[in-house]
Design a protein around this motif. Structure first.
Motif, PDB file in Angstrom:
ATOM      1  N   SER A  62     -12.105   4.467  -1.519  1.00  0.00           N
ATOM      2  CA  SER A  62     -12.125   5.935  -1.587  1.00  0.00           C
ATOM      3  C   SER A  62     -12.026   6.397  -3.039  1.00  0.00           C
ATOM      4  O   SER A  62     -12.401   7.515  -3.361  1.00  0.00           O
ATOM      5  CB  SER A  62     -10.961   6.516  -0.783  1.00  0.00           C
ATOM      6  OG  SER A  62      -9.739   6.079  -1.320  1.00  0.00           O
ATOM      7  N   HIS A 114      -7.274  13.395   2.025  1.00  0.00           N
ATOM      8  CA  HIS A 114      -7.947  12.111   1.769  1.00  0.00           C
ATOM      9  C   HIS A 114      -9.413  12.244   2.174  1.00  0.00           C
ATOM     10  O   HIS A 114      -9.718  12.941   3.168  1.00  0.00           O
ATOM     11  CB  HIS A 114      -7.257  11.006   2.584  1.00  0.00           C
ATOM     12  CG  HIS A 114      -7.638   9.642   2.140  1.00  0.00           C
ATOM     13  ND1 HIS A 114      -8.786   9.026   2.588  1.00  0.00           N
ATOM     14  CD2 HIS A 114      -7.065   8.784   1.273  1.00  0.00           C
ATOM     15  CE1 HIS A 114      -8.882   7.825   2.012  1.00  0.00           C
ATOM     16  NE2 HIS A 114      -7.846   7.653   1.208  1.00  0.00           N
ATOM     17  N   HIS A 161       0.846  -1.200   0.000  1.00  0.00           N
ATOM     18  CA  HIS A 161       0.000   0.000   0.000  1.00  0.00           C
ATOM     19  C   HIS A 161       0.885   1.255   0.000  1.00  0.00           C
ATOM     20  O   HIS A 161       2.024   1.231   0.477  1.00  0.00           O
ATOM     21  CB  HIS A 161      -0.931  -0.008   1.226  1.00  0.00           C
ATOM     22  CG  HIS A 161      -1.911   1.121   1.197  1.00  0.00           C
ATOM     23  ND1 HIS A 161      -1.708   2.296   1.884  1.00  0.00           N
ATOM     24  CD2 HIS A 161      -3.066   1.284   0.507  1.00  0.00           C
ATOM     25  CE1 HIS A 161      -2.720   3.126   1.644  1.00  0.00           C
ATOM     26  NE2 HIS A 161      -3.560   2.524   0.805  1.00  0.00           N
ATOM     27  N   TYR A 180       1.050   3.612   1.850  1.00  0.00           N
ATOM     28  CA  TYR A 180       1.480   4.082   3.167  1.00  0.00           C
ATOM     29  C   TYR A 180       2.688   3.319   3.705  1.00  0.00           C
ATOM     30  O   TYR A 180       3.101   3.565   4.849  1.00  0.00           O
ATOM     31  CB  TYR A 180       0.357   3.904   4.195  1.00  0.00           C
ATOM     32  CG  TYR A 180      -0.829   4.819   4.071  1.00  0.00           C
ATOM     33  CD1 TYR A 180      -0.774   5.997   3.348  1.00  0.00           C
ATOM     34  CD2 TYR A 180      -2.014   4.516   4.733  1.00  0.00           C
ATOM     35  CE1 TYR A 180      -1.880   6.832   3.265  1.00  0.00           C
ATOM     36  CE2 TYR A 180      -3.116   5.345   4.658  1.00  0.00           C
ATOM     37  CZ  TYR A 180      -3.045   6.503   3.918  1.00  0.00           C
ATOM     38  OH  TYR A 180      -4.143   7.316   3.855  1.00  0.00           O
ATOM     39  N   MET A 229      -7.118  -5.433   3.951  1.00  0.00           N
ATOM     40  CA  MET A 229      -6.586  -5.493   2.582  1.00  0.00           C
ATOM     41  C   MET A 229      -6.101  -6.918   2.264  1.00  0.00           C
ATOM     42  O   MET A 229      -6.356  -7.446   1.180  1.00  0.00           O
ATOM     43  CB  MET A 229      -5.425  -4.507   2.426  1.00  0.00           C
ATOM     44  CG  MET A 229      -5.834  -3.058   2.600  1.00  0.00           C
ATOM     45  SD  MET A 229      -4.411  -1.952   2.431  1.00  0.00           S
ATOM     46  CE  MET A 229      -5.254  -0.374   2.554  1.00  0.00           C
ATOM     47  N   SER A 286      -6.138   1.130  -2.256  1.00  0.00           N
ATOM     48  CA  SER A 286      -6.895  -0.108  -1.981  1.00  0.00           C
ATOM     49  C   SER A 286      -7.522  -0.678  -3.245  1.00  0.00           C
ATOM     50  O   SER A 286      -7.554  -1.897  -3.428  1.00  0.00           O
ATOM     51  CB  SER A 286      -8.022   0.158  -0.993  1.00  0.00           C
ATOM     52  OG  SER A 286      -7.566   0.836   0.114  1.00  0.00           O
TER      53      SER A 286
HETATM   54  P1  13P Z   1      -6.832   4.353  -0.220  1.00  0.00           P
HETATM   55  O1  13P Z   1      -7.743   3.358  -0.814  1.00  0.00           O
HETATM   56  O2  13P Z   1      -7.114   5.747  -0.678  1.00  0.00           O
HETATM   57  O3  13P Z   1      -5.404   3.956  -0.466  1.00  0.00           O
HETATM   58  O4  13P Z   1      -7.067   4.428   1.344  1.00  0.00           O
HETATM   59  C1  13P Z   1      -6.854   3.370   2.209  1.00  0.00           C
HETATM   60  C2  13P Z   1      -6.766   3.816   3.589  1.00  0.00           C
HETATM   61  O5  13P Z   1      -6.828   3.036   4.507  1.00  0.00           O
HETATM   62  C3  13P Z   1      -6.614   5.243   3.823  1.00  0.00           C
HETATM   63  O6  13P Z   1      -6.487   5.480   5.162  1.00  0.00           O
END
Ligand code: 13P
Ligand code: SF4
Length: 351
Positions: free
Chosen positions: A158, A247, A52, A54, A93, A70
């Motif tokens: 998202s 976000h 991911h 992050y 995930m 995601s």
């Molecule tokens: P994204 O799908 O935008 O990557 O977000 C996942 C998420 O956990 C954001 O905190």
């Protein structure tokens, strides 16, 4: 000084280029050694590593075969033929990857990697909502566990929440569990939203829904709920040229005060494509580090006091250990998996 193998040398050079000024040199050297061990284990086991956006910078820029948000990672998980799949992200995930690949081994390098949104709602809560609002379609954010996905009609991320909701063609929609994401979609589409308290749902005392609109759920992302409009005002006062990206798990006030809102990959694309400016990313801090090296003369501002403790559980070291021990496997009940898959498949079919 140890003699580096050519591969380790290359890995170290790549990490030095990507992480200069973000990770100290001595740490890059250590991380390059662990990354080489992971590469070796990947070749031995045939593993694919999905990461991911992050993930910590040294992991993000070394052993991940695919990185993304995601939605992108769910699509890659649906297409990959590799076995095992090492999911560098949080449990929901990795569960999604397992739901889509029941025959394959899915490893989550840290079994503690949870999510405040996913743990805010249970399957029984969804059944209570269904009973209180019969006939209204239920959409679950992908940040939910498999038992919740198994109870709903369709999932979203998202990156596609609005598209998924609009695809239902229904004037009334239940959207769980992220209150802020639901409020942001409601604001964008101009519909009313009702958010019962968790206590009201669990006591079966739900407000009546009289008109069109959305019913939300009072779940929050423990990271994104911390950003405030004061953070944005302070950044703009110091750097009037800053572009603020938020976000959609941030509050509606924060999203309204930002210049851009989108999934993690949408934020990255915006920075890459507009390049060279100054940006404030209102999201997990590691993502700013991951793209800082790409923007030439530009600058990424970020609020690094706000971290996701769950995403931060995943490190190069525990990716290596997961591949050595094959211990952190995701296992799901088959009947539940099949029902959860139907909700994910409906989302993937929407495009
Ligand atoms: P994204 O799908 O935008 O990557 O977000 C996942 C998420 O956990 C954001 O905190
Ligand atoms: Fe969950 Fe928030 Fe962490 Fe994303 S950042 S995994 S939504 S707690």
């Amino acid at each position: 000084m140890p003699v580096l193998s050519p591969k380790r040398d290359q890995l170290r050079e790549r990490l030095e280029t990507r992480l200069a000024g973000v990770v100290p040199d001595f740490e890059i050297a250590i991380k390059a050694e662990v990354a080489e061990e992971v590469e070796l284990l990947k070749r031995e086991t045939g593993a694919v590593v999905l990461g991911h956006n992050y993930m910590e910078p040294a992991l993000f820029h070394s052993v991940c075969d695919h990185t993304g948000d995601s939605l992108e990672l769910a699509r890659i998980a649906a297409e990959t033929t590799a076995d095992p799949i090492v999911f560098c992200g949080v449990r929901f995930m990795a569960e999604t990857a397992k739901i889509l690949n029941p025959e394959r081994t899915v490893l989550l390098p840290a079994k503690e990697a949870g999510c405040s949104l996913a743990s805010s709602i249970t399957a029984a809560d969804v059944r209570a909502l269904r009973k209180a609002y019969p006939g209204i379609p239920i959409v679950a954010y992908i940040n939910t566990y498999a038992d919740v996905k198994a109870e709903v009609d369709v999932c979203c991320t998202s990156g596609n929440a609005r598209r998924v909701i609009e695809s239902l063609g229904s004037d009334q929609v239940i959207f769980v569990p992220d209150e802020f994401l639901a409020r942001n979609v409601a604001r964008e589409t101009g519909v009313e939203i009702l958010v019962p308290t968790v206590g009201e749902v669990r006591a079966g005392e739900l407000p009546v829904m009289t008109g069109d609109g959305m019913v939300g759920w009072a779940g929050r992302c423990e990271v994104h709920e911390q950003f405030t409009t004061a953070d944005i005002d302070s950044a703009r006062a110091q750097f009037p040229d800053v572009t603020v990206l938020a976000h959609p798990e941030c509050s509606p006030e924060v999203v309204a005060a930002a210049d851009v809102s989108g999934s993690t990959s949408e934020m990255i694309r915006h920075v890459r494509e507009s390049g060279g400016g100054r940006y404030l990313l209102l999201t997990e801090c590691a993502m700013g580090d991951n793209i800082a090296s790409e923007i030439g003369g530009g600058e990424i501002l970020r609020l690094c006091s706000v971290r996701c403790p769950h995403m931060n559980e995943i490190t190069l070291e525990n990716v290596r250990d997961a591949l050595l021990n094959f211990e952190q496997r995701i296992e799901l009940d088959e009947e539940l998996r099949v029902r959860a898959k139907a909700s994910i498949d409906r989302m993937l079919a929407i495009g």
